[in-house]
Design a protein around this motif. Structure first.
Motif, PDB file in Angstrom:
ATOM      1  N   ILE A   1     -10.239 -42.276 -31.334  1.00 32.24           N
ATOM      2  CA  ILE A   1     -11.372 -43.203 -31.208  1.00 32.24           C
ATOM      3  C   ILE A   1     -11.826 -43.295 -29.761  1.00 32.24           C
ATOM      4  O   ILE A   1     -13.023 -43.309 -29.462  1.00 32.24           O
ATOM      5  CB  ILE A   1     -10.994 -44.591 -31.754  1.00 32.24           C
ATOM      6  N   ALA A   2     -10.848 -43.352 -28.841  1.00 29.54           N
ATOM      7  CA  ALA A   2     -11.192 -43.439 -27.421  1.00 29.54           C
ATOM      8  C   ALA A   2     -11.950 -42.202 -26.946  1.00 29.54           C
ATOM      9  O   ALA A   2     -12.846 -42.299 -26.100  1.00 29.54           O
ATOM     10  CB  ALA A   2      -9.914 -43.622 -26.598  1.00 29.54           C
ATOM     11  N   LEU A   3     -11.613 -41.027 -27.494  1.00 25.63           N
ATOM     12  CA  LEU A   3     -12.247 -39.781 -27.061  1.00 25.63           C
ATOM     13  C   LEU A   3     -13.488 -39.421 -27.871  1.00 25.63           C
ATOM     14  O   LEU A   3     -14.200 -38.483 -27.516  1.00 25.63           O
ATOM     15  CB  LEU A   3     -11.239 -38.626 -27.143  1.00 25.63           C
ATOM     16  N   ASN A   4     -13.745 -40.165 -28.965  1.00 21.06           N
ATOM     17  CA  ASN A   4     -14.840 -39.783 -29.852  1.00 21.06           C
ATOM     18  C   ASN A   4     -16.199 -39.861 -29.171  1.00 21.06           C
ATOM     19  O   ASN A   4     -17.061 -39.006 -29.390  1.00 21.06           O
ATOM     20  CB  ASN A   4     -14.831 -40.662 -31.100  1.00 21.06           C
ATOM     21  N   SER A   5     -16.410 -40.897 -28.338  1.00 21.12           N
ATOM     22  CA  SER A   5     -17.698 -41.015 -27.650  1.00 21.12           C
ATOM     23  C   SER A   5     -17.907 -39.852 -26.683  1.00 21.12           C
ATOM     24  O   SER A   5     -19.028 -39.358 -26.513  1.00 21.12           O
ATOM     25  CB  SER A   5     -17.772 -42.347 -26.898  1.00 21.12           C
ATOM     26  N   VAL A   6     -16.824 -39.390 -26.056  1.00 15.94           N
ATOM     27  CA  VAL A   6     -16.906 -38.227 -25.161  1.00 15.94           C
ATOM     28  C   VAL A   6     -17.283 -36.984 -25.959  1.00 15.94           C
ATOM     29  O   VAL A   6     -18.112 -36.164 -25.529  1.00 15.94           O
ATOM     30  CB  VAL A   6     -15.554 -38.010 -24.441  1.00 15.94           C
ATOM     31  N   LEU A   7     -16.691 -36.854 -27.144  1.00 16.70           N
ATOM     32  CA  LEU A   7     -16.975 -35.711 -28.008  1.00 16.70           C
ATOM     33  C   LEU A   7     -18.439 -35.701 -28.432  1.00 16.70           C
ATOM     34  O   LEU A   7     -19.096 -34.653 -28.432  1.00 16.70           O
ATOM     35  CB  LEU A   7     -16.062 -35.771 -29.231  1.00 16.70           C
ATOM     36  N   PHE A   8     -18.969 -36.868 -28.798  1.00 16.75           N
ATOM     37  CA  PHE A   8     -20.373 -36.968 -29.186  1.00 16.75           C
ATOM     38  C   PHE A   8     -21.294 -36.585 -28.030  1.00 16.75           C
ATOM     39  O   PHE A   8     -22.288 -35.885 -28.224  1.00 16.75           O
ATOM     40  CB  PHE A   8     -20.696 -38.391 -29.642  1.00 16.75           C
ATOM     41  N   ALA A   9     -20.970 -37.076 -26.830  1.00 22.74           N
ATOM     42  CA  ALA A   9     -21.801 -36.773 -25.662  1.00 22.74           C
ATOM     43  C   ALA A   9     -21.801 -35.279 -25.342  1.00 22.74           C
ATOM     44  O   ALA A   9     -22.754 -34.766 -24.745  1.00 22.74           O
ATOM     45  CB  ALA A   9     -21.302 -37.567 -24.461  1.00 22.74           C
ATOM     46  N   ALA A  10     -20.753 -34.580 -25.772  1.00 22.56           N
ATOM     47  CA  ALA A  10     -20.632 -33.145 -25.461  1.00 22.56           C
ATOM     48  C   ALA A  10     -21.327 -32.253 -26.478  1.00 22.56           C
ATOM     49  O   ALA A  10     -21.419 -31.036 -26.266  1.00 22.56           O
ATOM     50  CB  ALA A  10     -19.157 -32.764 -25.367  1.00 22.56           C
ATOM     51  N   VAL A  11     -21.848 -32.829 -27.582  1.00 23.15           N
ATOM     52  CA  VAL A  11     -22.419 -32.012 -28.657  1.00 23.15           C
ATOM     53  C   VAL A  11     -23.573 -31.142 -28.161  1.00 23.15           C
ATOM     54  O   VAL A  11     -23.569 -29.920 -28.322  1.00 23.15           O
ATOM     55  CB  VAL A  11     -22.886 -32.895 -29.839  1.00 23.15           C
TER      56      VAL A  11
ATOM     57  N   GLN B   1     -12.078 -38.375 -35.840  1.00 19.30           N
ATOM     58  CA  GLN B   1     -11.386 -39.631 -35.534  1.00 19.30           C
ATOM     59  C   GLN B   1     -10.894 -40.217 -36.854  1.00 19.30           C
ATOM     60  O   GLN B   1     -11.310 -39.790 -37.920  1.00 19.30           O
ATOM     61  CB  GLN B   1     -12.316 -40.615 -34.808  1.00 19.30           C
ATOM     62  N   ILE B   2      -9.975 -41.169 -36.759  1.00 11.30           N
ATOM     63  CA  ILE B   2      -9.513 -41.882 -37.950  1.00 11.30           C
ATOM     64  C   ILE B   2      -9.562 -43.375 -37.660  1.00 11.30           C
ATOM     65  O   ILE B   2      -9.605 -43.790 -36.500  1.00 11.30           O
ATOM     66  CB  ILE B   2      -8.095 -41.461 -38.381  1.00 11.30           C
ATOM     67  N   GLY B   3      -9.569 -44.189 -38.726  1.00 10.58           N
ATOM     68  CA  GLY B   3      -9.718 -45.622 -38.508  1.00 10.58           C
ATOM     69  C   GLY B   3      -9.163 -46.469 -39.624  1.00 10.58           C
ATOM     70  O   GLY B   3      -8.038 -46.265 -40.079  1.00 10.58           O
ATOM     71  N   GLU B   4     -10.026 -47.386 -40.132  1.00  9.56           N
ATOM     72  CA  GLU B   4      -9.537 -48.452 -40.997  1.00  9.56           C
ATOM     73  C   GLU B   4      -8.851 -47.971 -42.279  1.00  9.56           C
ATOM     74  O   GLU B   4      -7.806 -48.508 -42.674  1.00  9.56           O
ATOM     75  CB  GLU B   4     -10.667 -49.437 -41.335  1.00  9.56           C
ATOM     76  N   PHE B   5      -9.384 -46.950 -42.943  1.00 10.15           N
ATOM     77  CA  PHE B   5      -8.739 -46.486 -44.170  1.00 10.15           C
ATOM     78  C   PHE B   5      -7.390 -45.853 -43.868  1.00 10.15           C
ATOM     79  O   PHE B   5      -6.454 -45.942 -44.676  1.00 10.15           O
ATOM     80  CB  PHE B   5      -9.642 -45.495 -44.908  1.00 10.15           C
ATOM     81  N   SER B   6      -7.290 -45.209 -42.716  1.00 12.25           N
ATOM     82  CA  SER B   6      -6.002 -44.630 -42.312  1.00 12.25           C
ATOM     83  C   SER B   6      -4.960 -45.729 -42.159  1.00 12.25           C
ATOM     84  O   SER B   6      -3.803 -45.564 -42.583  1.00 12.25           O
ATOM     85  CB  SER B   6      -6.168 -43.880 -40.986  1.00 12.25           C
ATOM     86  N   PHE B   7      -5.374 -46.851 -41.569  1.00 12.90           N
ATOM     87  CA  PHE B   7      -4.447 -47.970 -41.384  1.00 12.90           C
ATOM     88  C   PHE B   7      -4.051 -48.577 -42.731  1.00 12.90           C
ATOM     89  O   PHE B   7      -2.893 -48.934 -42.947  1.00 12.90           O
ATOM     90  CB  PHE B   7      -5.082 -49.048 -40.513  1.00 12.90           C
ATOM     91  N   ILE B   8      -5.041 -48.698 -43.628  1.00 14.32           N
ATOM     92  CA  ILE B   8      -4.751 -49.274 -44.943  1.00 14.32           C
ATOM     93  C   ILE B   8      -3.779 -48.377 -45.707  1.00 14.32           C
ATOM     94  O   ILE B   8      -2.795 -48.850 -46.293  1.00 14.32           O
ATOM     95  CB  ILE B   8      -6.061 -49.462 -45.740  1.00 14.32           C
ATOM     96  N   LEU B   9      -4.040 -47.059 -45.696  1.00 21.00           N
ATOM     97  CA  LEU B   9      -3.163 -46.117 -46.394  1.00 21.00           C
ATOM     98  C   LEU B   9      -1.756 -46.114 -45.783  1.00 21.00           C
ATOM     99  O   LEU B   9      -0.753 -46.150 -46.510  1.00 21.00           O
ATOM    100  CB  LEU B   9      -3.747 -44.705 -46.330  1.00 21.00           C
ATOM    101  N   ALA B  10      -1.694 -46.074 -44.448  1.00 22.24           N
ATOM    102  CA  ALA B  10      -0.388 -46.041 -43.780  1.00 22.24           C
ATOM    103  C   ALA B  10       0.370 -47.347 -44.017  1.00 22.24           C
ATOM    104  O   ALA B  10       1.583 -47.341 -44.265  1.00 22.24           O
ATOM    105  CB  ALA B  10      -0.570 -45.796 -42.286  1.00 22.24           C
ATOM    106  N   GLY B  11      -0.337 -48.471 -43.944  1.00 24.27           N
ATOM    107  CA  GLY B  11       0.306 -49.773 -44.172  1.00 24.27           C
ATOM    108  C   GLY B  11       0.836 -49.896 -45.585  1.00 24.27           C
ATOM    109  O   GLY B  11       1.959 -50.386 -45.805  1.00 24.27           O
ATOM    110  N   LEU B  12       0.047 -49.444 -46.574  1.00 22.52           N
ATOM    111  CA  LEU B  12       0.511 -49.491 -47.962  1.00 22.52           C
ATOM    112  C   LEU B  12       1.679 -48.534 -48.167  1.00 22.52           C
ATOM    113  O   LEU B  12       2.642 -48.859 -48.863  1.00 22.52           O
ATOM    114  CB  LEU B  12      -0.650 -49.132 -48.899  1.00 22.52           C
TER     115      LEU B  12
END
Length: 568
Positions: free
Chosen positions: A380-390, A346-357
């Motif tokens: 992010i929406a699918l990450n919890s599903v991925l964790f449950a499948a481990v 998944q990607i998140g806050e740093f991705s947004f900061i880098l893309a915004g800059l």
């Protein structure tokens, strides 16, 4: 009198929509972060209806970035990173390299410049700290070895992203924002040298002055007893250092705030600082995610569905497979490989900061920001599903794949005690599961009384260090019977579980008693309910940390007031 209320309107709309959609997301078992991003999309210029002030939202998001990075610095632990450095450092570098290369290949296919592709790839390479910590915490594995590896891995990624944020503005011309600046290689090295010199000067100032002044200032404010002043001092430090770093050293707000947090961590009041600043940090973090959502154009899902799928594939397959391959190559078990892979998919806050800059510097087209945001929302929406499948996936793979079974059963030089191990370690010894803070103290106490022990630890780096120090240790999860067998549990006097692993407590005890019916068992727990359940099952001597602390304090108090000659 006419009032300009665009600031109030933007904040009210951002918080209101974020609250509603964050609540809906949580009820759907999706991280609230997704709801915040969707809230930004709904009040942004790409959707009909009310449109918030984009410029004001951008400034609010800058405060959110500062407080987010300050929080990362407050929780940054060099010791935690060093404990898993041999897997986290090469793993993060390799995985970021693979994701960046895949992103650049996709950007080249879309006809973008080299600089745009580099920023795009880097934006896809860094996972979200917020999402990862929430996922690990909700599954009770944050303090496990797998959790520590994933967090250490992410810390390395965060540090790499901080370095990229530092270098992006001065190198914008070289990367394509202004072609005229890219002509001179001397100018390039001069720019890099000047930037690194400024950053080094700032870091030196923080290490020499900041690490003494900031904790001292925090202590002086705490002595006033005013909670308001304490909270104000924490927030003022975060924003003030970030602004000062930018104004005096041309360092990014993000780096300034991060170092303010790391220096504040030196104080004994750092935990209180983190706690007091959390509400404000959370509030502005929400506005940051909302402002990021305002940059997203939903039409890209219809205009470029294949590109969106490509971005999601890079995030959830490319990164995950690269991480899993390296973890397996370093002889960690399949469960660890799958957990780390799911953590980073998944990607998140740093991705947004880098893309915004990148967007503000003219390095990344608006289309690129929308693709990054689409990838973030979906991953992010699918990450919890991925964790449950481990775990189901691990069992299925082991059942149907001979190769996977060979991976689980491969010969690991640290998975068994060497033949030269002294006999005293293999008869009447203590089998100590876990060599963290608690396990290390128990081991030191056993050594002081010349009581032999064998450590069973999942961290291969720790096992390697223990072996070099001449101590008996085996690598692996003690829930696996083979690990306890290698620790010679059949001839042990006691099993001490010093790690918090409630999911595997019973498996460890069951294996130990099957091989050694008379063995004594000692466990540690973190919750009262867990303690009561284990005691009801008569699983062994169970120690609950709050209970032991209360007992120790009570004994001390009663001893002070006990009649002379009578011991409490």
């Amino acid at each position: 009198m006419e009032h300009n209320v665009s600031l109030i309107t933007t904040i009210a709309a951002g918080f209101g929509m974020a609250l509603i959609l964050g609540f809906v997301a949580e009820r759907m078992k999706i991280p609230a972060l997704v709801g915040y991003l969707v809230a930004g999309i709904l009040i942004g210029p790409a959707t009909p209806g009310f449109v918030a002030d984009v410029q004001i939202a951008a400034q609010l998001s800058e405060i959110g970035v500062m407080l987010l990075m300050f929080g990362v610095g407050l929780h940054f632990s060099l010791n935690d990173l060093l404990s898993v450095k041999r897997i986290a450092l090469p793993g993060a570098v390799l995985q970021m390299g693979v994701a960046t290369a895949l992103g650049m290949a996709m950007a080249w296919y879309m006809g973008w410049s080299l600089g745009s592709g580099l920023i795009f790839g880097l934006s896809l390479s860094c996972a979200s700290t917020v999402v990862l910590l929430k996922a690990l915490e909700s599954r009770g594995v944050l303090d496990s070895m797998n959790g520590k590896i994933a967090v250490g891995w992410l810390v390395v990624e965060d540090l790499a992203c901080v370095l990229v944020l530092v270098l992006m503005p001065p190198l914008a011309g070289v990367l394509g924002a202004n072609a005229a600046d890219a002509s001179s290689s001397n100018g390039l090295w001069l720019t890099i040298g000047k930037t690194l010199l400024q950053v080094s000067a700032f870091i030196a100032l923080m290490l020499v002055v900041g690490r003494r002044v900031l904790p001292w200032l925090l202590w002086q404010v705490a002595r006033t007893g005013s909670r308001e002043l304490f909270t104000l001092s924490v927030v003022a430090t975060a924003i003030g250092v970030a602004y000062g770093a930018s104004a005096l050293f041309s360092v990014s707000f993000a780096l300034g705030a991060f170092f303010a947090g790391t220096m504040m961590r030196e104080s004994e009041l750092s935990h209180r600082a983190a706690q007091e600043s959390l509400p404000l940090r959370d509030a502005f973090s929400v506005l940051f995610f909302v402002s990021v959502g305002m940059l997203f154009d939903p039409a890209i899902l219809l205009k470029q569905p294949l590109q969106v799928l490509g971005v999601v594939a890079i995030i959830m397959l490319g990164k995950a497979l690269a991480a899993m391959g390296l973890v397996i190559a370093l002889r960690y078990p399949l469960n660890t490989a799958l957990t780390v892979a799911a953590s980073l998919a998944q990607i998140g806050e740093f991705s947004f900061i880098l893309a915004g800059l990148g967007l503000s510097l003219g390095l990344l087209p608006p289309e690129g920001v929308s693709l990054v945001l689409a990838g973030a929302l979906i991953s992010i929406a699918l990450n919890s599903v991925l964790f449950a499948a481990v775990e189901p996936l691990r069992r299925w793979v082991l059942k149907h794949s001979d190769f996977a079974r060979r991976l689980e059963q491969r010969q690991d030089p640290y998975a068994e005690l060497p033949m030269s191990t002294e006999r005293k370690y293999l008869q009447g010894q203590v089998v100590l599961v876990g060599y963290g803070r608690v396990g290390r103290r128990i081991a030191h106490a056993l050594e002081a009384r010349a009581i032999p022990y064998v450590v069973a630890e999942q961290n291969r780096e720790l096992v390697e260090d223990l072996r070099r120090a001449g101590k008996a240790a085996v690598s692996g999860n003690a829930a696996d019977p083979a690990v306890l067998i290698q620790a010679h549990i059949a001839h042990a006097a006691m099993l001490v579980v010093a790690t918090h692993d409630p999911l595997n407590f019973r498996q460890m005890v069951s294996t130990a008693r099957a091989l050694n019916p008379g063995i004594e068992v000692v466990l540690r727990t973190h919750t009262e309910d867990e303690t009561q359940l284990l005691r009801n099952d008569d699983i062994g001597a169970v120690f609950y940390r709050e209970e032991e602390l209360a007992n120790a304090m009570t004994r001390h108090v009663l001893q002070r007031f006990a009649p002379e000659g009578v011991h409490a």
